[in-house]
Design an enzyme around this catalytic site. Structure first.
Site, PDB file in Angstrom:
ATOM      1  N   ASP A 134      -6.507  -0.993   7.243  1.00  0.00           N
ATOM      2  CA  ASP A 134      -6.843  -2.068   8.172  1.00  0.00           C
ATOM      3  C   ASP A 134      -5.753  -3.137   8.112  1.00  0.00           C
ATOM      4  O   ASP A 134      -5.336  -3.541   7.020  1.00  0.00           O
ATOM      5  CB  ASP A 134      -8.202  -2.678   7.801  1.00  0.00           C
ATOM      6  CG  ASP A 134      -8.651  -3.704   8.824  1.00  0.00           C
ATOM      7  OD1 ASP A 134      -9.164  -3.296   9.877  1.00  0.00           O
ATOM      8  OD2 ASP A 134      -8.475  -4.920   8.570  1.00  0.00           O
ATOM      9  N   ASP A 153      -0.212  -5.969  20.483  1.00  0.00           N
ATOM     10  CA  ASP A 153       0.060  -4.566  20.814  1.00  0.00           C
ATOM     11  C   ASP A 153       1.335  -4.084  20.125  1.00  0.00           C
ATOM     12  O   ASP A 153       1.405  -2.955  19.624  1.00  0.00           O
ATOM     13  CB  ASP A 153       0.197  -4.385  22.327  1.00  0.00           C
ATOM     14  CG  ASP A 153      -1.138  -4.536  23.051  1.00  0.00           C
ATOM     15  OD1 ASP A 153      -2.178  -4.533  22.373  1.00  0.00           O
ATOM     16  OD2 ASP A 153      -1.109  -4.644  24.293  1.00  0.00           O
ATOM     17  N   ASN A 156      -3.410 -11.997  17.398  1.00  0.00           N
ATOM     18  CA  ASN A 156      -3.684 -12.108  18.832  1.00  0.00           C
ATOM     19  C   ASN A 156      -3.871 -13.560  19.260  1.00  0.00           C
ATOM     20  O   ASN A 156      -3.370 -13.980  20.300  1.00  0.00           O
ATOM     21  CB  ASN A 156      -4.928 -11.294  19.191  1.00  0.00           C
ATOM     22  CG  ASN A 156      -4.650  -9.801  19.252  1.00  0.00           C
ATOM     23  OD1 ASN A 156      -3.542  -9.383  19.595  1.00  0.00           O
ATOM     24  ND2 ASN A 156      -5.647  -8.993  18.916  1.00  0.00           N
ATOM     25  N   GLU A 172      -7.739  -2.238  14.923  1.00  0.00           N
ATOM     26  CA  GLU A 172      -6.559  -2.296  14.051  1.00  0.00           C
ATOM     27  C   GLU A 172      -6.751  -1.449  12.798  1.00  0.00           C
ATOM     28  O   GLU A 172      -6.082  -1.639  11.781  1.00  0.00           O
ATOM     29  CB  GLU A 172      -6.265  -3.745  13.648  1.00  0.00           C
ATOM     30  CG  GLU A 172      -7.323  -4.408  12.781  1.00  0.00           C
ATOM     31  CD  GLU A 172      -8.454  -5.049  13.588  1.00  0.00           C
ATOM     32  OE1 GLU A 172      -9.171  -5.884  13.016  1.00  0.00           O
ATOM     33  OE2 GLU A 172      -8.606  -4.714  14.777  1.00  0.00           O
TER      34      GLU A 172
END
Length: 329
Positions: free
Chosen positions: A176, A193, A184, A219
């Site tokens: 993770d 991204d 973000n 993620e």
């Protein structure tokens, strides 16, 4: 006549291509080969059919096909000392490179026959490549290029079965990206991204060719390590963690990405769900322990046993003074 002698030296120039040997293949051979090549879209099967059929016209020990854009390499038959190489190209498409193998040198007329036979392969090969690419896309995450959940379910179930059948180790890593929501929020979804794509590149660069990376969701990624025991899996996990930690991003000077990783190794009693669950549990322990670290399922088991032992040692021992007096009748 004017009394002068006229010397005429007429020369006929033959094009080089007309001097080269021409294919000497019976039409029925080409017709049968063309028909058989139309029966499959599987690349490996297509090449097996092609090799088997052309051996009736030219002695060939084996062939190797390589398609650079998809990273596909397939070998049929056996390798030998002498080779003949061809680049397969139409006006629109590059379709790979073909190498024919033989223990003795190829003669000119044999190469001409091979080239004639290859004309029947062009369009079946193009169709097989397109089918292969479409099939691969169906099992690939479109953003990162990692395998998707459908590919994971199919591949992991097969690998667990093979591992148990052949008594070989199998490990999985659940990874993770730490604090990805902050990436973000602070740098935008476009950068998010990019982080995901670069993380997959880093993972792929740290694992072996036999290992596979899948996007588990968001993620989170699952890395399947074939023929890797607990210690080997932990070494790879640490390499992956460090690789992700070294990523840099243009336009985001202060962005540092770290990862938490949980590791689990297959046991005889495991099915795919239990294996993934143990890796996932180890991942959450890694996150709860401060992130940017690797935790294995054995670490959790060892900590639990140590806690149980400590609790047992801490229990008060009953003494004679604590024993209530006995009443006599």
């Amino acid at each position: 006549m004017n009394g002068r002698a006229e010397l005429r030296d007429d020369k006929v120039i033959t094009p080089f291509g007309d001097l080269a040997p021409r294919p000497d293949i019976r039409p029925e051979v080409l017709l049968r080969l063309s028909g058989k090549l139309q029966t499959t879209l599987e690349l490996s099967q297509l090449l097996e059919i092609f090799l088997e059929e052309i051996q009736q016209a030219v002695l060939v020990d084996g062939l190797t096909f390589h398609h650079e854009p998809t990273g596909t390499t397939l070998a049929v038959g056996r390798n030998s000392l002498h080779t003949a190489n061809y680049r397969l190209q139409t006006q629109q498409d590059y379709m790979g490179d073909m190498t024919f193998h033989r223990s003795t040198r190829f003669r000119e007329h044999e190469l001409a026959n091979i080239e004639g036979l290859m004309t029947t392969l062009v369009y079946p090969l193009r169709n097989a490549l397109r089918y292969h690419e479409a099939l691969a896309a169906a099992f690939r995450d479109p953003l990162t290029g990692a395998g998707n959940r459908v590919a994971l379910d199919k591949t992991l179930a097969r690998e667990v079965e093979l591992s148990k059948r052949h008594d070989q180790p199998l490990s999985v890593l659940m990874l993770d990206l730490d604090h990805f929501k902050q990436v973000n929020d602070e740098f935008g979804h476009s950068m998010g991204d990019k982080v995901l794509k670069e993380a997959v590149k880093a993972i792929t660069g740290c694992i072996r060719q036999t290992d596979m990376c899948f996007r588990y969701g968001g993620e989170e990624f699952l890395i399947m390590l074939s023929n890797a025991d607990q210690s080997g899996a932990l070494r790879i996990a640490e390499r992956v963690r460090m690789g992700i930690g070294q990523l840099t991003f243009a336009g985001a000077k202060h962005l540092q990405v770290t990862s938490s990783i949980g590791c689990a190794t297959l046991t005889a009693a495991d099915d795919t769900e239990e294996l993934v669950t143990r890796a996932d549990t180890a991942l959450y322990v890694a996150k709860d322990s401060g992130r940017n670290r690797v935790i294995s399922d054995l670490d959790i088991e060892y900590a639990r046993q140590s806690d149980d032992k400590a609790e047992a040692q801490a229990e008060p021992q009953a003494s004679a003074e604590d024993t209530p007096p006995q009443l006599k009748n």
